[in-house]
Design a protein around this motif. Sequence first.
Motif, PDB file in Angstrom:
ATOM      1  N   GLU A  42       0.824  -1.202   0.000  1.00 51.10           N
ATOM      2  CA  GLU A  42       0.000   0.000   0.000  1.00 51.10           C
ATOM      3  C   GLU A  42       0.863   1.259   0.000  1.00 51.10           C
ATOM      4  OE1 GLU A  42      -0.282  -2.296   2.573  1.00 51.10           O
ATOM      5  OE2 GLU A  42      -1.889  -3.435   1.634  1.00 51.10           O
ATOM      6  N   ARG A  43       0.298   2.295  -0.578  1.00 49.35           N
ATOM      7  CA  ARG A  43       0.968   3.586  -0.569  1.00 49.35           C
ATOM      8  C   ARG A  43       1.065   4.102   0.860  1.00 49.35           C
ATOM      9  NH1 ARG A  43      -1.258   7.062  -5.656  1.00 49.35           N
ATOM     10  NH2 ARG A  43       0.010   8.624  -4.582  1.00 49.35           N
ATOM     11  N   PRO A  44       2.077   4.900   1.152  1.00 49.40           N
ATOM     12  CA  PRO A  44       2.199   5.467   2.502  1.00 49.40           C
ATOM     13  C   PRO A  44       0.986   6.317   2.870  1.00 49.40           C
ATOM     14  CG  PRO A  44       4.236   5.747   1.273  1.00 49.40           C
ATOM     15  CD  PRO A  44       3.213   5.247   0.299  1.00 49.40           C
ATOM     16  N   VAL A  45       0.750   6.423   4.169  1.00 46.37           N
ATOM     17  CA  VAL A  45      -0.411   7.162   4.681  1.00 46.37           C
ATOM     18  C   VAL A  45      -0.123   8.656   4.827  1.00 46.37           C
ATOM     19  CG1 VAL A  45      -1.353   5.136   5.848  1.00 46.37           C
ATOM     20  CG2 VAL A  45       0.198   6.670   7.093  1.00 46.37           C
ATOM     21  N   PHE A  46       1.073   9.095   4.457  1.00 44.50           N
ATOM     22  CA  PHE A  46       1.471  10.488   4.566  1.00 44.50           C
ATOM     23  C   PHE A  46       1.775  11.026   3.167  1.00 44.50           C
ATOM     24  CE2 PHE A  46       4.794   7.523   5.926  1.00 44.50           C
ATOM     25  CZ  PHE A  46       5.626   7.577   4.827  1.00 44.50           C
ATOM     26  N   PRO A  47       1.885  12.346   3.008  1.00 39.30           N
ATOM     27  CA  PRO A  47       2.195  12.886   1.679  1.00 39.30           C
ATOM     28  C   PRO A  47       3.509  12.324   1.124  1.00 39.30           C
ATOM     29  CG  PRO A  47       1.522  14.634   3.188  1.00 39.30           C
ATOM     30  CD  PRO A  47       1.689  13.382   4.024  1.00 39.30           C
ATOM     31  N   HIS A  48       3.488  12.024  -0.171  1.00 38.05           N
ATOM     32  CA  HIS A  48       4.656  11.435  -0.828  1.00 38.05           C
ATOM     33  C   HIS A  48       4.561  11.661  -2.325  1.00 38.05           C
ATOM     34  CE1 HIS A  48       1.489   8.374  -0.860  1.00 38.05           C
ATOM     35  NE2 HIS A  48       2.012   7.981  -2.013  1.00 38.05           N
ATOM     36  N   VAL A  49       5.683  11.466  -2.994  1.00 35.55           N
ATOM     37  CA  VAL A  49       5.727  11.458  -4.451  1.00 35.55           C
ATOM     38  C   VAL A  49       5.507  10.017  -4.872  1.00 35.55           C
ATOM     39  CG1 VAL A  49       7.184  11.871  -6.477  1.00 35.55           C
ATOM     40  CG2 VAL A  49       7.354  13.396  -4.483  1.00 35.55           C
ATOM     41  N   PHE A  50       4.493   9.751  -5.679  1.00 35.56           N
ATOM     42  CA  PHE A  50       4.205   8.403  -6.138  1.00 35.56           C
ATOM     43  C   PHE A  50       4.898   8.169  -7.482  1.00 35.56           C
ATOM     44  CE2 PHE A  50       1.572   5.258  -8.436  1.00 35.56           C
ATOM     45  CZ  PHE A  50       1.706   4.200  -7.556  1.00 35.56           C
ATOM     46  N   VAL A  51       5.671   7.076  -7.565  1.00 34.21           N
ATOM     47  CA  VAL A  51       6.422   6.755  -8.778  1.00 34.21           C
ATOM     48  C   VAL A  51       6.042   5.347  -9.196  1.00 34.21           C
ATOM     49  CG1 VAL A  51       8.711   6.544  -9.808  1.00 34.21           C
ATOM     50  CG2 VAL A  51       8.332   8.189  -7.954  1.00 34.21           C
ATOM     51  N   GLU A  52       5.317   5.221 -10.304  1.00 36.92           N
ATOM     52  CA  GLU A  52       4.902   3.898 -10.808  1.00 36.92           C
ATOM     53  C   GLU A  52       5.894   3.518 -11.907  1.00 36.92           C
ATOM     54  OE1 GLU A  52       2.973   0.620 -12.461  1.00 36.92           O
ATOM     55  OE2 GLU A  52       3.408   2.401 -13.625  1.00 36.92           O
ATOM     56  N   THR A  53       6.478   2.307 -11.791  1.00 38.10           N
ATOM     57  CA  THR A  53       7.600   1.947 -12.667  1.00 38.10           C
ATOM     58  C   THR A  53       7.334   0.790 -13.627  1.00 38.10           C
ATOM     59  OG1 THR A  53       8.556   0.457 -11.042  1.00 38.10           O
ATOM     60  CG2 THR A  53       9.270   2.770 -10.973  1.00 38.10           C
ATOM     61  N   SER A  54       6.084   0.351 -13.765  1.00 33.85           N
ATOM     62  CA  SER A  54       5.887  -0.776 -14.679  1.00 33.85           C
ATOM     63  C   SER A  54       5.808  -0.294 -16.104  1.00 33.85           C
ATOM     64  CB  SER A  54       4.657  -1.590 -14.324  1.00 33.85           C
ATOM     65  OG  SER A  54       3.532  -0.806 -14.135  1.00 33.85           O
TER      66      SER A  54
END
Length: 169
Positions: A157-169
Amino acid sequence: MIPETTRAHVVCGPPACGKTTYARRLADRLGAVLLDSDEVAERLVRAGLALAGLDPNDRDSPAYKAAYRDAVYETLFDLARSNLPRVPVVVAGPFTSEGSNPDWPDQLKERLGTASTIHFVWCPSDKRRERILARGESRDLPKLATWDAYVASCRDERPVFPHVFVETS
C-alpha cells in the motif's frame, strides 16, 4: 514536483519495484549523495548472518529483521545526517512498516534535522518477480522459493502520509 530546496529524499517501496534505479536518477539530477540500503550494508549483513550460522541470503526472516533491520536503517540515517550539511542526500530502502506510520515524516525531520521528500516507488508484483529473476541476486533466492507467501507478506500500500508516487511498470 520536488522542491529543489529539499535536501533530504527518502525513496521507499517493495523489493524490485525500481527504488535503486529511481534513486540513482534522482541523486544524479540533484547532485546528491546516494545511500542505498543494499549497498551500504550488504557485506556486513552477509558476514554477520554467516557468522551466526544463518542463511547469508536471508532478508525477510524474523531473525534478520530483529538483528539487522533497524541497525541498517539507523546507519543510513546517520550517514545522511552527516552529509546533509554539505550536499543533498537520497536514502533508498524498503521502509515498509514506516509507510503505515503517519508520524514518520516528522520523525525523519527530527532524526535528520531537515524535512524530507518521501518518494514511494511501486509496480505490480508480477513485474517485481520478473525483475528479481532478471537481476539474479543470491539474496533473492529465498523470496523466489516461496513467492506467493513472500508477496503476501509485503506491504504494497501507498504510505499514509504525503509522498511522491512513482509507478515503474
